[in-house]
Structure formats: structure tokens, C-alpha cells
Enzyme design. Structure first.
Site, PDB file in Angstrom:
ATOM      1  N   GLY A  25       2.455   2.113  10.959  1.00 31.25           N
ATOM      2  CA  GLY A  25       3.317   3.285  10.861  1.00 31.25           C
ATOM      3  C   GLY A  25       3.931   3.711  12.185  1.00 31.25           C
ATOM      4  CD  GLU A  50      -3.173   5.320   6.650  1.00 30.54           C
ATOM      5  OE1 GLU A  50      -2.113   5.003   7.218  1.00 30.54           O
ATOM      6  OE2 GLU A  50      -3.317   5.285   5.410  1.00 30.54           O
ATOM      7  CG  HIS A  55      -5.796   1.451   5.223  1.00 32.85           C
ATOM      8  ND1 HIS A  55      -5.341   2.409   6.118  1.00 32.85           N
ATOM      9  CD2 HIS A  55      -4.763   0.603   5.022  1.00 32.85           C
ATOM     10  CE1 HIS A  55      -4.080   2.140   6.426  1.00 32.85           C
ATOM     11  NE2 HIS A  55      -3.704   1.056   5.775  1.00 32.85           N
ATOM     12  CE  LYS A 104      -0.350   3.060   4.795  1.00 34.11           C
ATOM     13  NZ  LYS A 104      -0.216   3.181   6.267  1.00 34.11           N
ATOM     14  CD  GLU A 127      -3.603  -2.688   7.300  1.00 34.05           C
ATOM     15  OE1 GLU A 127      -2.500  -2.808   6.766  1.00 34.05           O
ATOM     16  OE2 GLU A 127      -4.313  -1.681   7.172  1.00 34.05           O
ATOM     17  CG  ASN A 147      -1.837   1.178   1.300  1.00 34.37           C
ATOM     18  OD1 ASN A 147      -1.936   1.955   0.368  1.00 34.37           O
ATOM     19  ND2 ASN A 147      -2.519   1.320   2.424  1.00 34.37           N
ATOM     20  CB  SER A 158       5.097  -1.855  11.815  1.00 32.88           C
ATOM     21  OG  SER A 158       4.564  -0.570  12.062  1.00 32.88           O
TER      22      SER A 158
END
Length: 247
Positions: free
Chosen positions: A170, A96, A94, A12, A164, A10, A210
Site C-alpha cells: 500500500g 495487517e 497478513h 481487505k 509480502e 485481497n 504493490s
């Protein structure tokens, strides 16, 4: 039952044409394990460009799509448009999208079923926040997110489920292989009880949070981890090592 290992990258909101050339070069150089399905999630403006220059053993994914084919939805893209430029996949739900842009379980499920009905394959993401894990709510949260999907999806054959944990995205923190395996196993048990034995056995459940070249081999040994959704490391040559984690 053997499930084909799956690694998604991904990107992003990262990359320009110069950086994309570098990424495509290390993907071409590889070598990538032929037993692994590899997909890269590309910013929308570069979907067609990347599709045209990637090696044939890597597929292209959009990072988001809306729940209808067209209309007055400024800034959105539709599954039909994604297919029209030659991409086969979309990442939906996701963390985010959920936590930065406020998308809820129902909207994500609606977007997922529309993408599937349009003929895209979907990487559907679920996962709990740190405060939810610390409060012992991991199962409740991921079951609720999965149930919203299961309420809409009738055919799971073009779905990959990505677990996730938000606290591990991150941040440099990674769930231990045992923590990740435990949640994947619980998800499979939930699917068996609430969807079907067949879906529980065949659905690929991948881990994201991560993932790096340093930890991918240990994670890949777990029986219910069928691959990875990789963020920052997918922009670097170490992504090849992650693809090859089972070698």
C-alpha cells in the site's frame, strides 16, 4: 517441477454490493488465463454473496479465521463457518493482522493448522518491516515466521506461502523483481533444509506488495515467484492483466 501460477486478490475492508458487482463483471469479462489459479479474499459479510455470483474459474477466500470451530469469541469467524457458506480458502498472517491487530507467529500458526484440518486451503503470509530490511534482518524475520508455520504443518499441499514485505504494501514501493526473487529463493532453500526437498520444490511462493499491471510481468518472469497476492489493484479492472502476467 511446474507449479501452477496463483493470483490472489485481497479486497481487505473494501467494497459494497455495488462495487462488488463491478468487480465480478470484470472477472467474468476477463478473459482470465486458464493456466492460473485465481482466488479473491472477500470481507466476511459478503462471502456467501460473492460465492454465488462469481464465475466458476474464480474461488472465494475469507481474510481471516480463528483457531477453534466455535465458541465465545465475539467478532471472529471459524473455518467451519467459512466452509459452510461455500468458500474454500482463507488468508492468514497478513501483515495487517500481525502489525495492526497484534497477532504473533504462534497464533497465526495455530490458526493455520486448524484451517487446514478443517479442509480449507490457506494463503499464509510472511514478510519483514522496513526497519528490519534496513537492519539486514529480512532472512531472520521471514525464516522465523516460516518456522512457526513449519512447526505445525505436516501436509503443505493446501498451502500457498505469500511473501509480502511490509514496507511495500500500500506504499507504492515495490521490491524489485531481483529483491523479491532473492527472498523467494532463500525461502525455498530454507524449506529444503528444514522441511523437505519435495515441499521446497512444490510449494507455491507468491509475492505481495504493490503489485500492479505495470510491474507484474517483470515479477512473473522470476523463477521462484509463483504468483501474486494483490491488494488495491484487485479492486480494479487491471487485476485481469495481473492474472494474465505470464501470457
Amino acid at each position: 517441477m511446474s507449479r501452477k501460477f496463483f493470483v490472489g486478490g485481497n479486497w481487505k475492508m473494501n467494497g459494497d454490493k455495488a462495487q462488488i458487482e463491478q468487480i465480478v463483471q470484470f472477472l467474468k469479462t476477463g478473459p482470465l488465463d486458464p493456466a492460473v489459479e485465481v482466488v479473491v479474499g472477500v470481507p466476511a459479510v459478503y462471502l456467501e454473496h460473492v460465492k454465488n455470483i462469481l464465475p466458476s474459474n474464480v474461488k472465494v477466500s475469507a481474510q481471516n479465521s480463528y483457531k477453534v470451530p466455535k465458541g465465545a469469541f465475539t467478532g471472529e469467524i471459524s473455518p467451519a463457518q467459512i466452509k459452510d457458506v461455500g468458500a474454500d480458502w482463507v488468508i492468514l498472517g497478513h501483515s495487517e493482522r500481525r502489525n495492526v491487530f497484534g497477532e504473533n507467529d504462534v497464533l497465526i500458526a495455530e490458526k493455520t493448522i486448524h484451517a487446514l484440518e478443517t479442509g480449507l486451503s490457506v494463503i499464509a503470509c510472511i514478510g519483514e518491516k522496513l526497519e528490519e530490511r534496513e537492519a539486514g534482518q529480512t532472512e531472520a524475520v521471514v525464516y522465523q515466521q516460516t518456522k512457526a508455520l513449519a512447526d505445525k504443518i505436516t501436509d503443505w499441499s493446501n498451502v500457498v506461502l505469500a511473501y509480502e514485505p511490509v514496507w511495500a504494501i500500500g506504499t507504492g514501493k515495490t521490491a524489485t523483481p531481483q529483491q523479491a526473487q532473492e527472498v523467494h529463493k532463500q525461502l525455498r532453500e530454507w524449506l529444503k533444509a528444514n522441511v523437505s526437498e519435495k515441499v521446497a520444490q512444490t510449494l507455491r511462493i507468491i509475492y505481495g506488495g504493490s503489485v500492479t499491471a505495470a510491474n507484474c510481468k517483470e515479477l512473473a518472469k522470476e523463477p521462484d515467484i509463483d504468483g501474486f497476492l494483490v491488494g488495491g489493484a484487485s479492486l480494479k479492472p487491471e487485476f485481469v492483466e495481473i492474472v494474465n502476467a505470464r501470457q
